[in-house]
Scaffold this motif. Structure first.
Motif: not given
Length: 123
Positions: A51-54, A65-75
């Motif tokens: 994951h590269n969440s940003w 934002k983009n979670d890149d599959g890591e649910s809610a990480a971008g938030a």
């Protein structure tokens, strides 16, 4: 350091085989965010990360934002940027999955990574 162009802090957290790192830098607009991610993924290890969440708070386009599959990480990242009133700076939390689900602990690790980035830039 108050205006990072490109900053990487590797191996911020390790937990049950998963490893986390944080990267970030100044950007202009959504195109700048996309270019930053592309530049980060030029490094093979980041391209192969799970994951590269940003997130970024753009002065000319609001929050992205983009979670890149890591649910809610971008938030989570975005909320911290809003609290720090940090605009036009993308923050990317990278995770290399270690084979064990971390549950809610993954959010604590995202927070730790963003805090390390903010501390590095003096925020």
């Amino acid at each position: 350091m108050t205006d990072p162009e490109f900053l990487q802090i590797e191996q911020v957290v390790s937990d049950r085989g998963s490893r986390y790192a944080v990267s970030g830098g100044t950007v202009q607009g959504r195109a700048g965010c996309d270019a930053f991610i592309a530049r980060l993924k030029q490094h093979r290890k980041y391209a192969k990360a799970t994951h590269n969440s940003w997130a970024c708070l753009l002065s000319d386009g609001g929050p992205v934002k983009n979670d890149d599959g890591e649910s809610a990480a971008g938030a989570v990242i975005l909320r911290m940027l809003e609290r720090a009133d940090l605009k036009d700076t993308i923050v990317v939390v990278t995770r290399w999955y270690g084979g064990v689900h971390l549950g809610g602990d993954r959010f604590a690790h995202v927070v730790t990574c963003v805090r390390a980035f903010l501390a590095e830039i003096g925020k």
